[in-house]
Scaffold this motif. Sequence first.
Motif, PDB file in Angstrom:
ATOM      1  N   VAL A 106      16.038  -5.445 -20.305  1.00 26.79           N
ATOM      2  CA  VAL A 106      15.517  -5.121 -18.980  1.00 26.79           C
ATOM      3  C   VAL A 106      14.016  -4.904 -19.090  1.00 26.79           C
ATOM      4  N   ILE A 107      13.330  -5.060 -17.973  1.00 31.02           N
ATOM      5  CA  ILE A 107      11.901  -4.796 -17.893  1.00 31.02           C
ATOM      6  C   ILE A 107      11.729  -3.606 -16.954  1.00 31.02           C
ATOM      7  N   SER A 108      11.180  -2.530 -17.472  1.00 34.08           N
ATOM      8  CA  SER A 108      10.996  -1.314 -16.681  1.00 34.08           C
ATOM      9  C   SER A 108       9.638  -1.340 -16.004  1.00 34.08           C
ATOM     10  N   LEU A 109       9.646  -1.059 -14.702  1.00 27.72           N
ATOM     11  CA  LEU A 109       8.418  -1.081 -13.912  1.00 27.72           C
ATOM     12  C   LEU A 109       8.338   0.158 -13.037  1.00 27.72           C
ATOM     13  N   SER A 110       7.116   0.650 -12.867  1.00 25.28           N
ATOM     14  CA  SER A 110       6.885   1.867 -12.096  1.00 25.28           C
ATOM     15  C   SER A 110       6.061   1.581 -10.848  1.00 25.28           C
ATOM     16  N   ASP A 111       6.435   2.263  -9.771  1.00 26.57           N
ATOM     17  CA  ASP A 111       5.734   2.190  -8.487  1.00 26.57           C
ATOM     18  C   ASP A 111       4.902   3.460  -8.279  1.00 26.57           C
ATOM     19  N   TYR A 112       4.496   4.109  -9.376  1.00 27.54           N
ATOM     20  CA  TYR A 112       3.864   5.418  -9.272  1.00 27.54           C
ATOM     21  C   TYR A 112       2.447   5.385  -8.712  1.00 27.54           C
ATOM     22  N   LYS A 113       1.731   4.276  -8.858  1.00 27.23           N
ATOM     23  CA  LYS A 113       0.313   4.272  -8.483  1.00 27.23           C
ATOM     24  C   LYS A 113       0.080   4.441  -6.983  1.00 27.23           C
ATOM     25  N   ASP A 114       0.753   3.631  -6.171  1.00 25.28           N
ATOM     26  CA  ASP A 114       0.510   3.757  -4.730  1.00 25.28           C
ATOM     27  C   ASP A 114       1.775   3.668  -3.880  1.00 25.28           C
ATOM     28  N   GLY A 115       2.903   3.460  -4.511  1.00 23.11           N
ATOM     29  CA  GLY A 115       4.160   3.419  -3.767  1.00 23.11           C
ATOM     30  C   GLY A 115       4.312   2.227  -2.847  1.00 23.11           C
ATOM     31  N   SER A 116       3.476   1.218  -3.020  1.00 27.05           N
ATOM     32  CA  SER A 116       3.506   0.071  -2.103  1.00 27.05           C
ATOM     33  C   SER A 116       4.786  -0.747  -2.220  1.00 27.05           C
ATOM     34  N   PHE A 117       5.385  -0.796  -3.404  1.00 24.22           N
ATOM     35  CA  PHE A 117       6.644  -1.534  -3.543  1.00 24.22           C
ATOM     36  C   PHE A 117       7.700  -0.948  -2.615  1.00 24.22           C
ATOM     37  N   GLY A 118       7.886   0.358  -2.687  1.00 24.79           N
ATOM     38  CA  GLY A 118       8.875   1.024  -1.841  1.00 24.79           C
ATOM     39  C   GLY A 118       8.613   0.834  -0.362  1.00 24.79           C
ATOM     40  N   LYS A 119       7.353   0.865   0.013  1.00 24.78           N
ATOM     41  CA  LYS A 119       6.983   0.646   1.410  1.00 24.78           C
ATOM     42  C   LYS A 119       7.274  -0.790   1.823  1.00 24.78           C
ATOM     43  N   ASP A 120       6.827  -1.747   1.001  1.00 26.00           N
ATOM     44  CA  ASP A 120       6.974  -3.163   1.340  1.00 26.00           C
ATOM     45  C   ASP A 120       8.435  -3.615   1.348  1.00 26.00           C
ATOM     46  N   TYR A 121       9.269  -2.976   0.530  1.00 28.52           N
ATOM     47  CA  TYR A 121      10.689  -3.319   0.479  1.00 28.52           C
ATOM     48  C   TYR A 121      11.521  -2.420   1.394  1.00 28.52           C
ATOM     49  N   GLY A 122      10.888  -1.485   2.096  1.00 27.36           N
ATOM     50  CA  GLY A 122      11.556  -0.646   3.090  1.00 27.36           C
ATOM     51  C   GLY A 122      12.548   0.344   2.533  1.00 27.36           C
ATOM     52  N   LEU A 123      12.329   0.822   1.306  1.00 31.71           N
ATOM     53  CA  LEU A 123      13.359   1.655   0.690  1.00 31.71           C
ATOM     54  C   LEU A 123      12.901   3.023   0.225  1.00 31.71           C
ATOM     55  N   ASN A 124      11.715   3.449   0.615  1.00 34.53           N
ATOM     56  CA  ASN A 124      11.304   4.821   0.301  1.00 34.53           C
ATOM     57  C   ASN A 124      12.101   5.794   1.160  1.00 34.53           C
TER      58      ASN A 124
END
Length: 166
Positions: free
Chosen positions: A102-120
């Motif tokens: 697996v490849i582990s990735l973090s959204d800690y810097k600005d949280g844009s992944f969670g926002k863009d994917y609608g899952l925060n």
Amino acid sequence: MATVTLKGNAIETSGNLPEIGSPAPDFKLTATDLSTKTLSDFKGEKLVLNIFPSIDTGTCAQSVRQFNKEASNLENTKVLCISHDLPFAHARFCGAEGLENVISLSDYKDGSFGKDYGLNFVTGPLEALHSRSVVIVDENGIVKYTEQVPETVNEPNYKAALEALQ
């Protein structure tokens, strides 16, 4: 906005997962070596986006273990494990568990992944963390499958997610 539960209590997310058949939203996430990874870094490969609140909970850890096990049998497929956890927490966990598929990735810097994917999460005790979800993206960057787990403490439907890769 979607509503899921945490131990039976309703909590809301910032939006809805991407539509099946739509292009996957681009992202900028941080890898365990602190490099930045984007969707284009995985161009031409199928992706399992295993998204969860925190690597340091039992269900989240189990999803990483299970997808690691399954990923060893998949051709042209990468499993990306994504949360707000710091890259160091991802590295510690995968290193201690011996997880290499697996490849582990973090959204800690600005949280844009969670926002863009609608899952925060926008309400409840996990506010600002990611809702447990799986998104399957084909080699052309098109969303083929999504699951937002209705009860956060439950595991995703691994079988359905893996079948969507076929």
